[in-house]
Scaffold this motif. Structure first.
Motif, PDB file in Angstrom:
ATOM      1  N   ALA A  62      35.575  33.213  35.330  1.00 14.30           N
ATOM      2  CA  ALA A  62      35.651  31.763  35.491  1.00 14.30           C
ATOM      3  C   ALA A  62      36.471  31.407  36.719  1.00 14.30           C
ATOM      4  O   ALA A  62      37.427  32.103  37.067  1.00 14.30           O
ATOM      5  CB  ALA A  62      36.282  31.132  34.255  1.00 14.30           C
ATOM      6  N   ASP A  63      36.081  30.314  37.341  1.00 13.80           N
ATOM      7  CA  ASP A  63      36.803  29.808  38.506  1.00 13.80           C
ATOM      8  C   ASP A  63      37.339  28.405  38.236  1.00 13.80           C
ATOM      9  O   ASP A  63      37.770  27.714  39.142  1.00 13.80           O
ATOM     10  CB  ASP A  63      35.880  29.777  39.731  1.00 13.80           C
ATOM     11  CG  ASP A  63      36.659  29.555  41.021  1.00 13.80           C
ATOM     12  OD1 ASP A  63      37.760  30.111  41.148  1.00 13.80           O
ATOM     13  OD2 ASP A  63      36.166  28.809  41.885  1.00 13.80           O
ATOM     14  N   GLY A  64      37.277  27.988  36.965  1.00  9.55           N
ATOM     15  CA  GLY A  64      37.726  26.640  36.627  1.00  9.55           C
ATOM     16  C   GLY A  64      38.855  26.652  35.637  1.00  9.55           C
ATOM     17  O   GLY A  64      39.977  27.016  35.954  1.00  9.55           O
ATOM     18  N   CYS A  65      38.535  26.296  34.391  1.00  6.25           N
ATOM     19  CA  CYS A  65      39.562  26.105  33.375  1.00  6.25           C
ATOM     20  C   CYS A  65      39.752  27.346  32.509  1.00  6.25           C
ATOM     21  O   CYS A  65      38.797  28.044  32.175  1.00  6.25           O
ATOM     22  CB  CYS A  65      39.189  24.915  32.494  1.00  6.25           C
ATOM     23  SG  CYS A  65      40.331  24.637  31.143  1.00  6.25           S
ATOM     24  N   ASP A  85      46.280  25.554  40.017  1.00  4.19           N
ATOM     25  CA  ASP A  85      47.017  24.377  40.465  1.00  4.19           C
ATOM     26  C   ASP A  85      47.234  23.364  39.347  1.00  4.19           C
ATOM     27  O   ASP A  85      48.274  22.722  39.259  1.00  4.19           O
ATOM     28  CB  ASP A  85      46.265  23.712  41.627  1.00  4.19           C
ATOM     29  CG  ASP A  85      46.147  24.654  42.825  1.00  4.19           C
ATOM     30  OD1 ASP A  85      47.136  25.335  43.125  1.00  4.19           O
ATOM     31  OD2 ASP A  85      45.066  24.718  43.427  1.00  4.19           O
ATOM     32  N   GLY A  86      46.236  23.193  38.489  1.00  2.00           N
ATOM     33  CA  GLY A  86      46.364  22.233  37.395  1.00  2.00           C
ATOM     34  C   GLY A  86      46.869  22.925  36.145  1.00  2.00           C
ATOM     35  O   GLY A  86      46.505  24.062  35.850  1.00  2.00           O
ATOM     36  N   TYR A  87      47.726  22.253  35.377  1.00  2.00           N
ATOM     37  CA  TYR A  87      48.239  22.882  34.169  1.00  2.00           C
ATOM     38  C   TYR A  87      48.690  21.820  33.173  1.00  2.00           C
ATOM     39  O   TYR A  87      49.034  20.687  33.532  1.00  2.00           O
ATOM     40  CB  TYR A  87      49.403  23.817  34.485  1.00  2.00           C
ATOM     41  CG  TYR A  87      50.605  23.126  35.100  1.00  2.00           C
ATOM     42  CD1 TYR A  87      51.637  22.639  34.296  1.00  2.00           C
ATOM     43  CD2 TYR A  87      50.693  22.934  36.471  1.00  2.00           C
ATOM     44  CE1 TYR A  87      52.732  21.989  34.857  1.00  2.00           C
ATOM     45  CE2 TYR A  87      51.782  22.289  37.042  1.00  2.00           C
ATOM     46  CZ  TYR A  87      52.793  21.820  36.223  1.00  2.00           C
ATOM     47  OH  TYR A  87      53.865  21.172  36.772  1.00  2.00           O
ATOM     48  N   GLY A 111      36.726  20.088  38.314  1.00  2.00           N
ATOM     49  CA  GLY A 111      36.403  21.506  38.465  1.00  2.00           C
ATOM     50  C   GLY A 111      37.497  22.321  39.111  1.00  2.00           C
ATOM     51  O   GLY A 111      37.246  23.445  39.577  1.00  2.00           O
ATOM     52  N   GLU A 112      38.722  21.816  39.141  1.00  3.59           N
ATOM     53  CA  GLU A 112      39.823  22.554  39.744  1.00  3.59           C
ATOM     54  C   GLU A 112      40.228  23.723  38.841  1.00  3.59           C
ATOM     55  O   GLU A 112      40.019  23.696  37.630  1.00  3.59           O
ATOM     56  CB  GLU A 112      41.024  21.630  39.972  1.00  3.59           C
ATOM     57  CG  GLU A 112      40.778  20.526  40.986  1.00  3.59           C
ATOM     58  CD  GLU A 112      42.027  19.694  41.230  1.00  3.59           C
ATOM     59  OE1 GLU A 112      43.138  20.213  41.020  1.00  3.59           O
ATOM     60  OE2 GLU A 112      41.880  18.523  41.616  1.00  3.59           O
ATOM     61  N   ARG A 113      40.832  24.739  39.455  1.00  2.00           N
ATOM     62  CA  ARG A 113      41.390  25.837  38.674  1.00  2.00           C
ATOM     63  C   ARG A 113      42.601  25.319  37.912  1.00  2.00           C
ATOM     64  O   ARG A 113      43.569  24.842  38.512  1.00  2.00           O
ATOM     65  CB  ARG A 113      41.794  27.003  39.572  1.00  2.00           C
ATOM     66  CG  ARG A 113      40.633  27.865  40.037  1.00  2.00           C
ATOM     67  CD  ARG A 113      41.132  29.141  40.682  1.00  2.00           C
ATOM     68  NE  ARG A 113      41.870  28.856  41.898  1.00  2.00           N
ATOM     69  CZ  ARG A 113      41.321  28.804  43.096  1.00  2.00           C
ATOM     70  NH1 ARG A 113      40.026  28.999  43.240  1.00  2.00           N
ATOM     71  NH2 ARG A 113      42.044  28.558  44.164  1.00  2.00           N
ATOM     72  N   CYS A 114      42.563  25.437  36.587  1.00  4.07           N
ATOM     73  CA  CYS A 114      43.671  24.912  35.805  1.00  4.07           C
ATOM     74  C   CYS A 114      43.806  25.681  34.499  1.00  4.07           C
ATOM     75  O   CYS A 114      42.883  26.370  34.069  1.00  4.07           O
ATOM     76  CB  CYS A 114      43.497  23.417  35.540  1.00  4.07           C
ATOM     77  SG  CYS A 114      41.891  22.978  34.830  1.00  4.07           S
ATOM     78  N   ILE A 115      44.968  25.553  33.878  1.00  2.00           N
ATOM     79  CA  ILE A 115      45.255  26.279  32.643  1.00  2.00           C
ATOM     80  C   ILE A 115      45.853  25.325  31.622  1.00  2.00           C
ATOM     81  O   ILE A 115      46.725  24.511  31.945  1.00  2.00           O
ATOM     82  CB  ILE A 115      46.196  27.477  32.909  1.00  2.00           C
ATOM     83  CG1 ILE A 115      46.430  28.267  31.613  1.00  2.00           C
ATOM     84  CG2 ILE A 115      47.520  27.030  33.526  1.00  2.00           C
ATOM     85  CD1 ILE A 115      47.115  29.611  31.849  1.00  2.00           C
ATOM     86  N   LEU A 116      45.360  25.426  30.398  1.00  3.11           N
ATOM     87  CA  LEU A 116      45.887  24.662  29.270  1.00  3.11           C
ATOM     88  C   LEU A 116      46.580  25.647  28.339  1.00  3.11           C
ATOM     89  O   LEU A 116      45.931  26.491  27.715  1.00  3.11           O
ATOM     90  CB  LEU A 116      44.747  23.945  28.534  1.00  3.11           C
ATOM     91  CG  LEU A 116      45.110  23.234  27.226  1.00  3.11           C
ATOM     92  CD1 LEU A 116      46.211  22.195  27.437  1.00  3.11           C
ATOM     93  CD2 LEU A 116      43.878  22.588  26.604  1.00  3.11           C
TER      94      LEU A 116
END
Length: 388
Positions: A196-199, A221-223, A240-245
């Protein structure tokens, strides 16, 4: 130009250096070619002297197109051999349909990995049950047996609540120290950038995923960490930004922790049969991922837990078109248990792909087949190998 003068030409030297470096980068392939007898010919200057030229050298420097054709064939065969065990298992276990649908989701960039403690285990971090028992051992006046009935029912939130009520400070200190940065990042978690390149969603406190993406110069970048406010997470997710929850929060930030039953109810709502509070940022973000991505559960047991309760509420609401989700899961002990668990997951639009585990000499489970299946899925999605 006189061939002798080429030796004085620095441009030729630099070209040869580049070509030599390219040749040397294929050492394994060269070794296969060089299993044949080297080419031999007599010296004109000294007939008793014999020149020996390795096959790989001769092919590379004389017939480079042929060398590259042979290299392509060898690499393709290596791919096939590498994935032979996983391919055979998928076919023998009659799971081709689920596997190929997973491949399509990877190929079209729809996958959002949902990462559980099982993927951080090879990096030195404890599983959830192991962590809770370790906390219990540190608490005076509380025996590990006091939480075992809850553990047997996979009611980890209530078990954590008992521990937290006994000594909240020890629990916070344990999380901060036990899940701090450790050694090398290894195991199936290293495949996340290829999936994956997104979430990415995780229940883990540690920073293995963030560290991995930072190492390959693709920082997340997003978290969103647990109940932490702000960061415009959902907007970044939709872009569609790379981010982590991080559903349970980050180990180093106690104010983000969603570890106990009370903390969960504060973050999600849904207490005592009440509906989930989707106006809260954490359940809202998780619902958005559930309806817009294909989750791939890795390192999760997917026993009955609060996250699955949230997904069930979204399914039952029937207000959204929900995509297929996938899970790579350890094969249950009995066919009856597998059928029960599979039926429950399918109701949540989660399609399991089962794999068996073996155990090493010390009794530790070996999940190597999980990594082989993931590698095969990635290779097929990239059309490096053909599954058929």
């Amino acid at each position: 130009m006189d061939i002798k003068k080429l030796r004085e030409n620095n441009i030729v030297d630099r070209v040869e250096e580049v070509l030599q470096a390219a040749y040397s980068s294929n050492q394994a392939f060269n070794a296969v070619l060089d299993e044949a007898e080297p080419l031999a010919f007599k010296s004109l200057r000294d007939p008793e002297h014999e020149y020996l030229i390795k096959v790989s050298d001769a092919l590379y420097w004389v017939e480079r197109d042929a060398y590259l054709d042979e290299l392509d064939h060898w690499e393709g065969q290596c791919q096939v051999n590498q994935h032979e065990a996983a391919t055979a298992f998928i076919k023998v276990s009659d799971q081709q349909a689920v596997f190929l649908d997973l491949v399509d989701a990877i190929r079209f960039g729809r996958i959002a990995p949902f990462v559980g403690a099982g993927l951080s285990k090879p990096c030195g971090y404890p599983m959830w049950g192991e962590a809770l028992r370790k906390i219990a051992q540190k608490l005076g006046g509380l025996d590990v047996q006091d939480i075992e009935p809850l553990m047997a029912q996979y009611d980890y939130l209530q078990a954590a609540q008992v521990l937290h009520e006994t000594d909240a400070e020890i629990v916070r200190h344990f999380i901060k120290t036990e899940f701090r940065q450790r050694g090398a990042i290894t195991g199936p978690v290293t495949l996340l950038p290829d999936l994956a390149d997104g979430c990415i969603v995780t229940t883990n406190f540690d920073t293995v995923i963030e560290d991995l993406f930072r190492e390959i110069k693709q920082p997340l970048d997003g978290y969103m960490h647990g109940m932490q406010a702000g960061n415009n997470f959902v907007q970044r997710l939709l872009r569609g930004e790379r981010c982590i929850l991080k559903l349970h929060g980050d180990a180093g930030q106690a104010n983000t922790h969603v570890f106990t039953l009370a903390q969960y109810q504060e973050a999600y709502g849904g207490a005592a049969g009440q509906p989930f509070a989707f106006q809260n940022q954490l359940p809202r973000a998780l619902r958005q991922i559930f309806i817009s991505h294909s989750l791939l559960f890795l390192g999760c047991s997917l026993e009955q837990d609060k996250t699955l309760d949230l997904f069930k509420s979204v399914v039952d609401e029937a207000a959204f078109e929900i995509p297929d989700h996938f899970a790579l899961l350890n094969e249950p002990a009995t066919p009856q248990e597998r059928a029960r668990k599979e039926a429950r997951l399918l109701q949540l639009k989660i399609r399991p792909l089962w794999y068996p585990t073996s155990h090493d000499a010390e009794g530790n489970p070996d999940h190597s087949l999980l990594e082989q299946i993931l590698r095969l899925a990635i290779a097929v999605a990239r059309r490096q190998v053909v599954f058929g």
